[in-house]
Scaffold this motif. Structure first.
Motif, PDB file in Angstrom:
ATOM      1  N   LYS A 107       0.845  -1.191   0.000  1.00  0.00           N
ATOM      2  CA  LYS A 107       0.000   0.000   0.000  1.00  0.00           C
ATOM      3  C   LYS A 107       0.883   1.244   0.000  1.00  0.00           C
ATOM      4  CE  LYS A 107      -4.257  -1.697   2.108  1.00  0.00           C
ATOM      5  NZ  LYS A 107      -5.265  -1.442   3.165  1.00  0.00           N
ATOM      6  N   PRO A 108       0.409   2.358  -0.576  1.00  0.00           N
ATOM      7  CA  PRO A 108       1.234   3.570  -0.690  1.00  0.00           C
ATOM      8  C   PRO A 108       1.782   4.036   0.656  1.00  0.00           C
ATOM      9  CG  PRO A 108      -0.754   3.783  -2.016  1.00  0.00           C
ATOM     10  CD  PRO A 108      -0.921   2.529  -1.203  1.00  0.00           C
ATOM     11  N   LEU A 109       3.010   4.515   0.637  1.00  0.00           N
ATOM     12  CA  LEU A 109       3.666   5.014   1.838  1.00  0.00           C
ATOM     13  C   LEU A 109       3.046   6.349   2.236  1.00  0.00           C
ATOM     14  CD1 LEU A 109       6.055   4.320   3.741  1.00  0.00           C
ATOM     15  CD2 LEU A 109       7.510   5.677   2.227  1.00  0.00           C
ATOM     16  N   THR A 110       2.585   6.444   3.473  1.00  0.00           N
ATOM     17  CA  THR A 110       1.948   7.672   3.958  1.00  0.00           C
ATOM     18  C   THR A 110       2.796   8.392   5.000  1.00  0.00           C
ATOM     19  OG1 THR A 110       0.739   6.417   5.647  1.00  0.00           O
ATOM     20  CG2 THR A 110      -0.362   6.763   3.525  1.00  0.00           C
ATOM     21  N   ALA A 111       3.896   7.777   5.428  1.00  0.00           N
ATOM     22  CA  ALA A 111       4.744   8.362   6.469  1.00  0.00           C
ATOM     23  C   ALA A 111       6.085   8.789   5.887  1.00  0.00           C
ATOM     24  CB  ALA A 111       4.960   7.354   7.592  1.00  0.00           C
ATOM     25  N   ASP A 112       6.714   9.745   6.538  1.00  0.00           N
ATOM     26  CA  ASP A 112       8.072  10.153   6.186  1.00  0.00           C
ATOM     27  C   ASP A 112       9.031   9.216   6.912  1.00  0.00           C
ATOM     28  OD1 ASP A 112      10.442  11.352   5.574  1.00  0.00           O
ATOM     29  OD2 ASP A 112      10.033  13.252   6.605  1.00  0.00           O
ATOM     30  N   ILE A 113       9.825   8.453   6.166  1.00  0.00           N
ATOM     31  CA  ILE A 113      10.705   7.470   6.800  1.00  0.00           C
ATOM     32  C   ILE A 113      12.136   7.975   6.966  1.00  0.00           C
ATOM     33  CG2 ILE A 113       9.341   5.495   6.039  1.00  0.00           C
ATOM     34  CD1 ILE A 113      11.375   5.077   3.798  1.00  0.00           C
ATOM     35  N   VAL A 114      12.435   9.193   6.509  1.00  0.00           N
ATOM     36  CA  VAL A 114      13.776   9.749   6.694  1.00  0.00           C
ATOM     37  C   VAL A 114      14.068   9.869   8.186  1.00  0.00           C
ATOM     38  CG1 VAL A 114      15.260  11.750   6.328  1.00  0.00           C
ATOM     39  CG2 VAL A 114      13.749  10.969   4.501  1.00  0.00           C
ATOM     40  N   ASP A 115      15.247   9.438   8.583  1.00  0.00           N
ATOM     41  CA  ASP A 115      15.722   9.426   9.974  1.00  0.00           C
ATOM     42  C   ASP A 115      15.098   8.321  10.813  1.00  0.00           C
ATOM     43  OD1 ASP A 115      17.473  11.538   9.599  1.00  0.00           O
ATOM     44  OD2 ASP A 115      15.974  13.044  10.127  1.00  0.00           O
ATOM     45  N   LYS A 116      14.271   7.480  10.223  1.00  0.00           N
ATOM     46  CA  LYS A 116      13.773   6.324  10.969  1.00  0.00           C
ATOM     47  C   LYS A 116      14.864   5.254  11.033  1.00  0.00           C
ATOM     48  CE  LYS A 116       8.753   6.686  10.218  1.00  0.00           C
ATOM     49  NZ  LYS A 116       8.377   6.731  11.644  1.00  0.00           N
ATOM     50  N   ALA A 117      14.863   4.495  12.114  1.00  0.00           N
ATOM     51  CA  ALA A 117      15.817   3.405  12.289  1.00  0.00           C
ATOM     52  C   ALA A 117      15.052   2.123  12.582  1.00  0.00           C
ATOM     53  CB  ALA A 117      16.783   3.713  13.426  1.00  0.00           C
ATOM     54  N   TYR A 118      15.635   1.001  12.169  1.00  0.00           N
ATOM     55  CA  TYR A 118      14.968  -0.292  12.275  1.00  0.00           C
ATOM     56  C   TYR A 118      15.938  -1.341  12.809  1.00  0.00           C
ATOM     57  CZ  TYR A 118      11.660   2.045   9.179  1.00  0.00           C
ATOM     58  OH  TYR A 118      10.767   2.938   8.638  1.00  0.00           O
ATOM     59  N   ILE A 119      15.394  -2.317  13.531  1.00  0.00           N
ATOM     60  CA  ILE A 119      16.185  -3.447  14.003  1.00  0.00           C
ATOM     61  C   ILE A 119      15.754  -4.684  13.225  1.00  0.00           C
ATOM     62  CG2 ILE A 119      14.573  -3.874  15.926  1.00  0.00           C
ATOM     63  CD1 ILE A 119      17.033  -4.871  17.530  1.00  0.00           C
ATOM     64  N   VAL A 120      16.723  -5.388  12.668  1.00  0.00           N
ATOM     65  CA  VAL A 120      16.449  -6.489  11.753  1.00  0.00           C
ATOM     66  C   VAL A 120      16.244  -7.795  12.518  1.00  0.00           C
ATOM     67  CG1 VAL A 120      17.349  -7.825   9.807  1.00  0.00           C
ATOM     68  CG2 VAL A 120      17.786  -5.364   9.951  1.00  0.00           C
ATOM     69  N   ASP A 121      15.212  -8.536  12.133  1.00  0.00           N
ATOM     70  CA  ASP A 121      14.910  -9.828  12.743  1.00  0.00           C
ATOM     71  C   ASP A 121      15.575 -10.934  11.919  1.00  0.00           C
ATOM     72  OD1 ASP A 121      13.892 -12.025  14.018  1.00  0.00           O
ATOM     73  OD2 ASP A 121      11.871 -11.840  13.174  1.00  0.00           O
ATOM     74  N   LEU A 122      16.813 -11.278  12.282  1.00  0.00           N
ATOM     75  CA  LEU A 122      17.518 -12.339  11.570  1.00  0.00           C
ATOM     76  C   LEU A 122      16.964 -13.716  11.918  1.00  0.00           C
ATOM     77  CD1 LEU A 122      21.235 -11.167  11.791  1.00  0.00           C
ATOM     78  CD2 LEU A 122      19.769 -11.173   9.772  1.00  0.00           C
ATOM     79  N   ASP A 123      16.509 -13.887  13.160  1.00  0.00           N
ATOM     80  CA  ASP A 123      16.004 -15.194  13.579  1.00  0.00           C
ATOM     81  C   ASP A 123      14.781 -15.613  12.771  1.00  0.00           C
ATOM     82  OD1 ASP A 123      17.946 -15.573  15.515  1.00  0.00           O
ATOM     83  OD2 ASP A 123      16.789 -14.547  17.065  1.00  0.00           O
ATOM     84  N   GLY A 124      13.980 -14.643  12.328  1.00  0.00           N
ATOM     85  CA  GLY A 124      12.771 -14.976  11.588  1.00  0.00           C
ATOM     86  C   GLY A 124      12.977 -15.096  10.096  1.00  0.00           C
ATOM     87  N   ALA A 125      14.201 -14.839   9.617  1.00  0.00           N
ATOM     88  CA  ALA A 125      14.470 -14.894   8.182  1.00  0.00           C
ATOM     89  C   ALA A 125      14.641 -16.335   7.713  1.00  0.00           C
ATOM     90  CB  ALA A 125      15.716 -14.091   7.853  1.00  0.00           C
ATOM     91  N   ARG A 126      14.516 -16.531   6.411  1.00  0.00           N
ATOM     92  CA  ARG A 126      14.731 -17.847   5.813  1.00  0.00           C
ATOM     93  C   ARG A 126      16.081 -17.828   5.106  1.00  0.00           C
ATOM     94  NH1 ARG A 126      11.227 -20.992   1.152  1.00  0.00           N
ATOM     95  NH2 ARG A 126      11.544 -19.014   0.065  1.00  0.00           N
ATOM     96  N   PHE A 127      17.073 -18.515   5.686  1.00  0.00           N
ATOM     97  CA  PHE A 127      18.403 -18.598   5.098  1.00  0.00           C
ATOM     98  C   PHE A 127      18.419 -19.767   4.124  1.00  0.00           C
ATOM     99  CE2 PHE A 127      19.129 -16.034   8.767  1.00  0.00           C
ATOM    100  CZ  PHE A 127      20.202 -15.218   8.453  1.00  0.00           C
ATOM    101  N   ILE A 128      18.264 -19.455   2.852  1.00  0.00           N
ATOM    102  CA  ILE A 128      18.202 -20.499   1.834  1.00  0.00           C
ATOM    103  C   ILE A 128      19.607 -20.966   1.471  1.00  0.00           C
ATOM    104  CG2 ILE A 128      17.414 -21.023  -0.506  1.00  0.00           C
ATOM    105  CD1 ILE A 128      15.250 -18.871  -0.093  1.00  0.00           C
TER     106      ILE A 128
END
Length: 342
Positions: free
Chosen positions: A140-161
């Motif tokens: 869906k279209p982005l409605t928020a300004d994401i500049v300066d946002k930071a995120y923590i990556v969930d490696l445990d939930g990823a699929r390592f093929i």
């Protein structure tokens, strides 16, 4: 161990988010496991469905996912997959087989619609096997300004093929989380990476941040990097990644990104200094021989044809928003910061 923390991104191609449109069902963080789904059939020809992607009944499949049916054995015929929405309208796409002939893929010609139900049907030697799934709100279209946002990556939930065995080994030793910050969204998406403090979510400001290549953001909220050969500086080393591709999709409110897929090729000769402490050697031949014990085989490098390369593919990556932004930190910043004195 910060070197190991950046080795996970090395062997998982700086596992922050994804590449290309391949794979990756991922709606809200922490969902979807790619398990078996649908009717596996009666195995009249000795072949049955062992698992599917997305799973049968999934309600948060990624709108750019492919469809996968894994088989118990090679189908002697010509298996194919069809896809239709809830109204029965067929979705254009193409079917292909994995190299070993045991996985059947369907690649939609265009992204699926968000929050829409679909039925995928495999026609193979046993008969037909179907799964039903619904896409998440991603897309869906982005409605928020994401500049300066930071995120923590969930490696445990990823699929390592690829390479699954090595990824599991490294994740077991990782005490730092991988963080991602958005620096700019125009004309391209620009992101930086950082490590957290041990066992926490706050940025370790005594470790340098890394710069990622600009990402194409013309199909916002979807972003894509590559494919391209890229050198990323991490833990004091330059890591060259061949055919690097990274992509993903931000949620409309910017609270997370999902559908992360990441791929590329790593050269054991380049990784040697980074893995020396972990594997006890910096000899690329010994490194490749060691990896065989984890079910990983060094393959021919696209760059020069030598058999020292590892293909990497990670999907289903998600990352959730943090309450603070990341701070750019260079080696000079850290050297001049008394708090980082060792």
């Amino acid at each position: 161990m910060k070197r190991i923390a950046w080795l996970v991104p090395g062997l998982a191609l700086i596992s922050m988010f994804g590449c290309s449109d391949k794979g990756g069902d991922s709606g809200a963080p922490g969902t979807g496991d790619g398990g078996a789904g649908g009717d596996g059939g009666s195995a009249e020809c000795g072949v049955s469905v062992s698992s599917t992607w997305p799973t049968n009944g999934e309600t948060d499949a990624y709108y750019r996912t492919d469809i996968e049916f894994k088989l118990s054995d090679v189908d002697p015929g010509n298996p194919s997959i069809s896809l239709a929405d809830a109204a029965g309208t067929a979705v254009d796409g193409s079917t292909s087989l994995s190299e070993d002939g045991k996985t059947v893929y369907f690649y939609p010609s265009a992204p699926l619609e968000p929050e829409t139900s679909y039925t995928a049907t495999l026609s193979y030697c046993t008969g037909d096997a179907s799964i039903e799934f619904t896409t998440s709100s991603l897309g869906k279209p982005l409605t928020a300004d994401i500049v300066d946002k930071a995120y923590i990556v969930d490696l445990d939930g990823a699929r390592f093929i690829e390479p699954a065995g090595v990824a599991d080994l490294l994740l077991g030793q990782l005490s730092n989380s991988i963080l991602l910050g958005v620096v700019a969204t125009s004309p391209d998406l620009q992101m930086i990476g950082a490590l957290s403090v041990d066992g926490g979510t706050e940025q370790d400001t005594c470790t340098p941040t890394i710069d990622f290549p600009p990402a194409d953001f013309s199909e916002s909220p979807y972003f894509a990097i590559g494919p391209q050969t890229t050198t990323i500086s991490a833990a004091g080393y330059d890591i060259q990644i061949d055919n690097l591709e990274i992509s993903g999709t931000f949620a409309a409110d910017g609270s997370y990104f999902g559908g992360g897929v990441l791929a590329g090729q790593l050269d054991a000769r380049v990784l040697a200094p980074l893995v020396a402490d972990l594997l006890g050697t910096d000899d690329p031949d010994t490194i490749c021989a060691t990896l065989v014990g984890f079910g990983v085989e060094c393959k021919t490098c696209d760059s020069d044809g030598a058999a020292y390369c590892i293909d990497v593919l990670v999907d289903d990556l998600t990352a959730t928003e943090l309450s603070t932004s990341l701070v750019v930190r260079t080696d000079a910043d850290i050297k001049n910061d008394p708090a980082c004195a060792r």
